[in-house]
Design a protein around this motif. Structure first.
Motif, PDB file in Angstrom:
ATOM      1  N   SER A  54       0.812  -1.221   0.000  1.00 42.25           N
ATOM      2  CA  SER A  54       0.000   0.000   0.000  1.00 42.25           C
ATOM      3  C   SER A  54       0.843   1.267   0.000  1.00 42.25           C
ATOM      4  O   SER A  54       0.340   2.345  -0.307  1.00 42.25           O
ATOM      5  N   GLY A  55       2.110   1.157   0.393  1.00 39.51           N
ATOM      6  CA  GLY A  55       2.962   2.342   0.531  1.00 39.51           C
ATOM      7  C   GLY A  55       2.841   3.002   1.896  1.00 39.51           C
ATOM      8  O   GLY A  55       3.413   4.071   2.118  1.00 39.51           O
ATOM      9  N   ILE A  56       2.153   2.367   2.836  1.00 34.19           N
ATOM     10  CA  ILE A  56       1.913   3.000   4.133  1.00 34.19           C
ATOM     11  C   ILE A  56       3.213   3.350   4.853  1.00 34.19           C
ATOM     12  O   ILE A  56       3.303   4.401   5.492  1.00 34.19           O
ATOM     13  N   PHE A  57       4.239   2.512   4.744  1.00 40.82           N
ATOM     14  CA  PHE A  57       5.502   2.831   5.417  1.00 40.82           C
ATOM     15  C   PHE A  57       6.163   4.054   4.793  1.00 40.82           C
ATOM     16  O   PHE A  57       6.716   4.900   5.491  1.00 40.82           O
ATOM     17  N   SER A  58       6.093   4.175   3.474  1.00 37.02           N
ATOM     18  CA  SER A  58       6.633   5.373   2.810  1.00 37.02           C
ATOM     19  C   SER A  58       5.922   6.633   3.283  1.00 37.02           C
ATOM     20  O   SER A  58       6.558   7.633   3.636  1.00 37.02           O
ATOM     21  N   PHE A  59       4.590   6.588   3.269  1.00 36.95           N
ATOM     22  CA  PHE A  59       3.830   7.775   3.672  1.00 36.95           C
ATOM     23  C   PHE A  59       4.043   8.101   5.149  1.00 36.95           C
ATOM     24  O   PHE A  59       4.147   9.268   5.525  1.00 36.95           O
ATOM     25  N   GLU A  60       4.136   7.086   5.979  1.00 41.35           N
ATOM     26  CA  GLU A  60       4.385   7.314   7.411  1.00 41.35           C
ATOM     27  C   GLU A  60       5.754   7.960   7.608  1.00 41.35           C
ATOM     28  O   GLU A  60       5.911   8.899   8.397  1.00 41.35           O
ATOM     29  N   ALA A  61       6.766   7.474   6.885  1.00 44.27           N
ATOM     30  CA  ALA A  61       8.113   8.053   7.012  1.00 44.27           C
ATOM     31  C   ALA A  61       8.128   9.508   6.558  1.00 44.27           C
ATOM     32  O   ALA A  61       8.703  10.376   7.228  1.00 44.27           O
ATOM     33  N   LEU A  62       7.492   9.798   5.422  1.00 43.54           N
ATOM     34  CA  LEU A  62       7.445  11.178   4.932  1.00 43.54           C
ATOM     35  C   LEU A  62       6.664  12.069   5.885  1.00 43.54           C
ATOM     36  O   LEU A  62       7.053  13.217   6.134  1.00 43.54           O
ATOM     37  N   SER A  63       5.600  11.555   6.434  1.00 44.45           N
ATOM     38  CA  SER A  63       4.806  12.318   7.392  1.00 44.45           C
ATOM     39  C   SER A  63       5.619  12.696   8.617  1.00 44.45           C
ATOM     40  O   SER A  63       5.434  13.763   9.194  1.00 44.45           O
ATOM     41  N   ARG A  64       6.563  11.823   8.981  1.00 44.29           N
ATOM     42  CA  ARG A  64       7.378  12.032  10.189  1.00 44.29           C
ATOM     43  C   ARG A  64       8.693  12.744   9.901  1.00 44.29           C
ATOM     44  O   ARG A  64       9.549  12.825  10.769  1.00 44.29           O
ATOM     45  N   GLY A  65       8.899  13.226   8.675  1.00 42.15           N
ATOM     46  CA  GLY A  65      10.059  14.066   8.410  1.00 42.15           C
ATOM     47  C   GLY A  65      11.103  13.527   7.467  1.00 42.15           C
ATOM     48  O   GLY A  65      12.132  14.183   7.243  1.00 42.15           O
ATOM     49  N   ALA A  66      10.898  12.353   6.903  1.00 49.83           N
ATOM     50  CA  ALA A  66      11.845  11.867   5.888  1.00 49.83           C
ATOM     51  C   ALA A  66      11.828  12.822   4.700  1.00 49.83           C
ATOM     52  O   ALA A  66      10.794  13.391   4.359  1.00 49.83           O
ATOM     53  N   VAL A  67      12.973  13.009   4.052  1.00 50.03           N
ATOM     54  CA  VAL A  67      13.062  13.952   2.933  1.00 50.03           C
ATOM     55  C   VAL A  67      12.774  13.285   1.592  1.00 50.03           C
ATOM     56  O   VAL A  67      12.540  13.957   0.595  1.00 50.03           O
ATOM     57  N   LEU A  68      12.794  11.951   1.565  1.00 47.91           N
ATOM     58  CA  LEU A  68      12.530  11.195   0.352  1.00 47.91           C
ATOM     59  C   LEU A  68      12.138   9.789   0.745  1.00 47.91           C
ATOM     60  O   LEU A  68      12.679   9.239   1.706  1.00 47.91           O
ATOM     61  N   SER A  69      11.215   9.208   0.002  1.00 52.76           N
ATOM     62  CA  SER A  69      10.953   7.780   0.146  1.00 52.76           C
ATOM     63  C   SER A  69      10.873   7.174  -1.247  1.00 52.76           C
ATOM     64  O   SER A  69      10.330   7.778  -2.165  1.00 52.76           O
ATOM     65  N   VAL A  70      11.439   5.981  -1.367  1.00 53.75           N
ATOM     66  CA  VAL A  70      11.344   5.207  -2.601  1.00 53.75           C
ATOM     67  C   VAL A  70      10.588   3.929  -2.257  1.00 53.75           C
ATOM     68  O   VAL A  70      11.010   3.154  -1.391  1.00 53.75           O
TER      69      VAL A  70
END
Length: 194
Positions: A54-70
């Motif tokens: 689903s991409g939930i880990f990517s969106f969670e990381a970006l929501s918490r301040g990651a600058v990029l997710s792949v």
């Protein structure tokens, strides 16, 4: 269609649809627990989401301040949904269609601070995946690699070449094994969380 809720950060409360064939999304409790463990590393991180679903880990990381997710997955339809949400929410997320671990070099152009892999339970190539992450990806010395697997199963049969086991976090039916790059003078860890 069922959805998963982003639990913290700038996207908190937004919902991510679960693909029909994603029969085992990580529980919200286990997801929150992982991000609590990785909290100090997420702000400003480059995040790699393997077997993204689903991409939930990517969106969670970006929501918490990651600058990029792949987000990497073999299902093009799932990746299209992730891309649509990323555009709608204006977050720096890129998708890559790939079979893992075979095609992991398709994302080797970036360095990643945090890697999360959530293979299907029937996945049989955990050692190959771990070695591909350690060998074929660019990881800084303080990177964190997390691999989710079934409770009471030890899927790693060989010592990884370039990564060392740090600890295992246990949340219901989910266990998350955590690894870091090997550095001289750093011993293997054996700690667990309940």
């Amino acid at each position: 269609m069922s959805t998963l809720r982003i639990t913290a950060g700038t996207l908190k409360g937004r919902r991510v649809p679960v693909p029909k064939d994603d029969v085992r999304p990580t529980s919200e409790r286990a997801r929150q627990a992982f991000f609590n463990i990785a909290a100090a590393r997420i702000e400003g991180a480059r995040f790699l989401d393997l077997f993204a679903g689903s991409g939930i880990f990517s969106f969670e990381a970006l929501s918490r301040g990651a600058v990029l997710s792949v987000a990497v997955d073999s299902a093009g339809q799932q990746l299209a949904t992730i891309e649509r949400l990323a555009l709608e929410w204006r977050v720096p997320l890129r998708t890559v269609r790939a079979e893992l671990p075979r095609d992991i070099r398709r994302v080797s152009d970036n360095e990643f601070d945090v890697v999360y892999a959530d293979p299907p339970y029937a996945f049989g190539a955990y050692d190959a995946l771990l070695n591909a992450i350690g060998t074929d990806l660019r990881l800084p010395d303080d990177a964190l690699v997390a691999i989710e697997h079934r409770r009471r199963v030890e899927p790693f049969t060989a010592e990884p070449q370039r990564l060392r086991f740090v600890r295992r976090a246990e949340y219901g039916e989910v266990w998350i094994s955590l690894f870091e790059p090997r550095r001289p003078g750093r011993e293997s860890g054996t700690t667990q969380d309940e």
